[in-house]
Design a protein around this motif. Structure first.
Motif, short mmCIF file in Angstrom:
data_model
loop_
_atom_site.label_atom_id
_atom_site.label_comp_id
_atom_site.label_asym_id
_atom_site.label_seq_id
_atom_site.Cartn_x
_atom_site.Cartn_y
_atom_site.Cartn_z
N LYS A 1 0.14 -28.43 -61.30
CA LYS A 1 0.12 -28.95 -62.68
C LYS A 1 1.15 -30.05 -62.83
O LYS A 1 2.14 -30.09 -62.11
CB LYS A 1 0.55 -27.84 -63.65
N GLU A 2 0.91 -30.90 -63.84
CA GLU A 2 1.94 -31.88 -64.22
C GLU A 2 3.15 -31.12 -64.73
O GLU A 2 3.01 -30.12 -65.44
CB GLU A 2 1.45 -32.73 -65.39
N ILE A 3 4.33 -31.61 -64.41
CA ILE A 3 5.54 -30.96 -64.92
C ILE A 3 5.68 -31.21 -66.41
O ILE A 3 6.07 -30.32 -67.17
CB ILE A 3 6.78 -31.43 -64.13
N LEU A 4 5.33 -32.42 -66.85
CA LEU A 4 5.37 -32.75 -68.28
C LEU A 4 4.11 -33.51 -68.65
O LEU A 4 3.92 -34.65 -68.25
CB LEU A 4 6.60 -33.61 -68.61
N GLY A 5 3.23 -32.84 -69.41
CA GLY A 5 2.02 -33.48 -69.93
C GLY A 5 2.06 -33.45 -71.45
O GLY A 5 2.93 -32.83 -72.06
N LYS A 6 1.09 -34.12 -72.06
CA LYS A 6 1.06 -34.20 -73.53
C LYS A 6 1.01 -32.82 -74.20
O LYS A 6 1.57 -32.63 -75.27
CB LYS A 6 -0.14 -35.03 -74.00
N ASP A 7 0.32 -31.87 -73.54
CA ASP A 7 0.21 -30.53 -74.11
C ASP A 7 1.56 -29.81 -74.15
O ASP A 7 1.71 -28.80 -74.83
CB ASP A 7 -0.78 -29.67 -73.32
N ASN A 8 2.55 -30.32 -73.42
CA ASN A 8 3.86 -29.68 -73.34
C ASN A 8 4.82 -30.24 -74.39
O ASN A 8 5.99 -29.88 -74.40
CB ASN A 8 4.50 -29.93 -71.97
N ILE A 9 4.35 -31.15 -75.23
CA ILE A 9 5.22 -31.84 -76.18
C ILE A 9 4.79 -31.55 -77.62
O ILE A 9 3.61 -31.64 -77.94
CB ILE A 9 5.18 -33.37 -75.93
N ALA B 1 13.45 -21.35 -82.36
CA ALA B 1 13.38 -22.55 -81.54
C ALA B 1 13.11 -22.21 -80.07
O ALA B 1 12.26 -22.83 -79.41
CB ALA B 1 14.68 -23.35 -81.67
N ILE B 2 13.80 -21.21 -79.56
CA ILE B 2 13.61 -20.80 -78.16
C ILE B 2 12.22 -20.23 -77.96
O ILE B 2 11.54 -20.56 -76.99
CB ILE B 2 14.71 -19.80 -77.73
N ARG B 3 11.77 -19.39 -78.88
CA ARG B 3 10.41 -18.82 -78.77
C ARG B 3 9.35 -19.92 -78.82
O ARG B 3 8.39 -19.91 -78.05
CB ARG B 3 10.16 -17.78 -79.87
N PHE B 4 9.52 -20.87 -79.72
CA PHE B 4 8.55 -21.97 -79.87
C PHE B 4 8.49 -22.77 -78.57
O PHE B 4 7.41 -23.07 -78.05
CB PHE B 4 8.97 -22.87 -81.04
N THR B 5 9.65 -23.12 -78.04
CA THR B 5 9.74 -23.90 -76.80
C THR B 5 9.13 -23.13 -75.64
O THR B 5 8.39 -23.68 -74.83
CB THR B 5 11.23 -24.25 -76.52
N GLY B 6 9.43 -21.84 -75.56
CA GLY B 6 8.90 -20.99 -74.50
C GLY B 6 7.40 -20.77 -74.61
O GLY B 6 6.69 -20.73 -73.59
N ASN B 7 6.91 -20.64 -75.84
CA ASN B 7 5.47 -20.43 -76.03
C ASN B 7 4.63 -21.60 -75.53
O ASN B 7 3.50 -21.41 -75.08
CB ASN B 7 5.14 -20.11 -77.49
N ILE B 8 5.17 -22.80 -75.60
CA ILE B 8 4.46 -23.96 -75.05
C ILE B 8 4.26 -23.75 -73.55
O ILE B 8 3.17 -23.99 -73.01
CB ILE B 8 5.22 -25.27 -75.32
N LEU B 9 5.30 -23.27 -72.87
CA LEU B 9 5.20 -23.01 -71.43
C LEU B 9 4.20 -21.89 -71.13
O LEU B 9 3.45 -21.97 -70.17
CB LEU B 9 6.59 -22.67 -70.87
N VAL B 10 4.20 -20.86 -71.98
CA VAL B 10 3.25 -19.76 -71.82
C VAL B 10 1.82 -20.26 -72.04
O VAL B 10 0.93 -20.05 -71.20
CB VAL B 10 3.55 -18.59 -72.80
N ASP B 11 1.61 -20.95 -73.17
CA ASP B 11 0.26 -21.39 -73.55
C ASP B 11 -0.36 -22.34 -72.53
O ASP B 11 -1.58 -22.41 -72.41
CB ASP B 11 0.28 -22.08 -74.92
N ASN B 12 0.48 -23.07 -71.79
CA ASN B 12 -0.04 -24.03 -70.82
C ASN B 12 0.01 -23.53 -69.38
O ASN B 12 -0.19 -24.31 -68.45
CB ASN B 12 0.71 -25.36 -70.98
N GLY B 13 0.28 -22.23 -69.22
CA GLY B 13 0.15 -21.62 -67.91
C GLY B 13 1.30 -21.82 -66.94
O GLY B 13 1.16 -21.63 -65.74
N TYR B 14 2.47 -22.16 -67.45
CA TYR B 14 3.64 -22.34 -66.58
C TYR B 14 4.40 -21.03 -66.34
O TYR B 14 5.00 -20.85 -65.28
CB TYR B 14 4.61 -23.37 -67.16
N VAL C 1 7.71 -17.12 -63.47
CA VAL C 1 7.37 -18.54 -63.42
C VAL C 1 6.16 -18.73 -62.52
O VAL C 1 6.17 -18.36 -61.35
CB VAL C 1 8.55 -19.40 -62.91
N LEU C 2 5.10 -19.32 -63.07
CA LEU C 2 3.87 -19.55 -62.33
C LEU C 2 3.83 -20.96 -61.73
O LEU C 2 3.32 -21.17 -60.63
CB LEU C 2 2.65 -19.35 -63.25
N GLU C 3 4.35 -21.93 -62.47
CA GLU C 3 4.38 -23.34 -62.06
C GLU C 3 5.64 -23.97 -62.64
O GLU C 3 6.10 -23.58 -63.70
CB GLU C 3 3.18 -24.11 -62.65
#
Length: 144
Positions: A3-11, A23-36, A73-75
């Motif tokens: 996977k890309e390390i930083l893609g649009k879906d991660n922002i 803030a930490i949960r929100f930031t972490g959920n992006i990583l969860v939602d995008n399969g990292y 950590v998956l990716e």
């Protein structure tokens, strides 16, 4: 293919957050939602924050998991969240959150790249004030 390390879906831009935990949960959920990372990684991010603050100065926090979170950590990936109105991290105002998940030692390379980008106050201002996810990606891609 990795996977890309930083893609649009991660922002996520111009978010309003009310607390450090949110803030930490929100930031972490992006990583969860995008399969990292697996969902358990978020708890390890919160655990890390109790041990030592991830506030780095210059309105930036870099939430990440504890050492024992590696198996969640998956990716390798990062999430970027801008909070123009700021969120309180134990008396410090944070406007840029960068969540990190690294496989093996890959997080060290990612961290050094982030440190270079964020060492320039001008870059932090650009990140906080942009309406473009492409701008964020461009700022991070300029560092080699």
């Amino acid at each position: 293919m990795a996977k890309e390390i930083l893609g649009k879906d991660n922002i996520e831009l111009k978010v309003s957050l009310n607390s450090k935990e949110e803030a930490i949960r929100f930031t972490g959920n992006i990583l969860v939602d995008n399969g990292y990372v697996e969902p358990s990684y978020i708890e390890k991010m919160l655990e890390r924050e109790k041990v030592t603050s991830t506030y780095m100065g210059n309105f930036v926090a870099i939430p990440h998991g504890t050492e024992d979170a590696k198996n969640a950590v998956l990716e390798t990936g990062i999430s970027v969240v801008t909070v123009p109105d700021g969120v309180d991290f134990d008396g410090n105002e944070v406007k840029v959150l960068i969540g990190i998940a690294g496989k093996g030692d890959e997080h060290l390379e990612v961290l050094s790249k982030i440190a270079i980008v964020l060492s320039e106050e001008e870059n932090i201002d650009k990140i906080v004030n942009t309406d473009s996810k492409d701008d964020i990606i461009r700022i991070f891609d300029e560092v080699n």
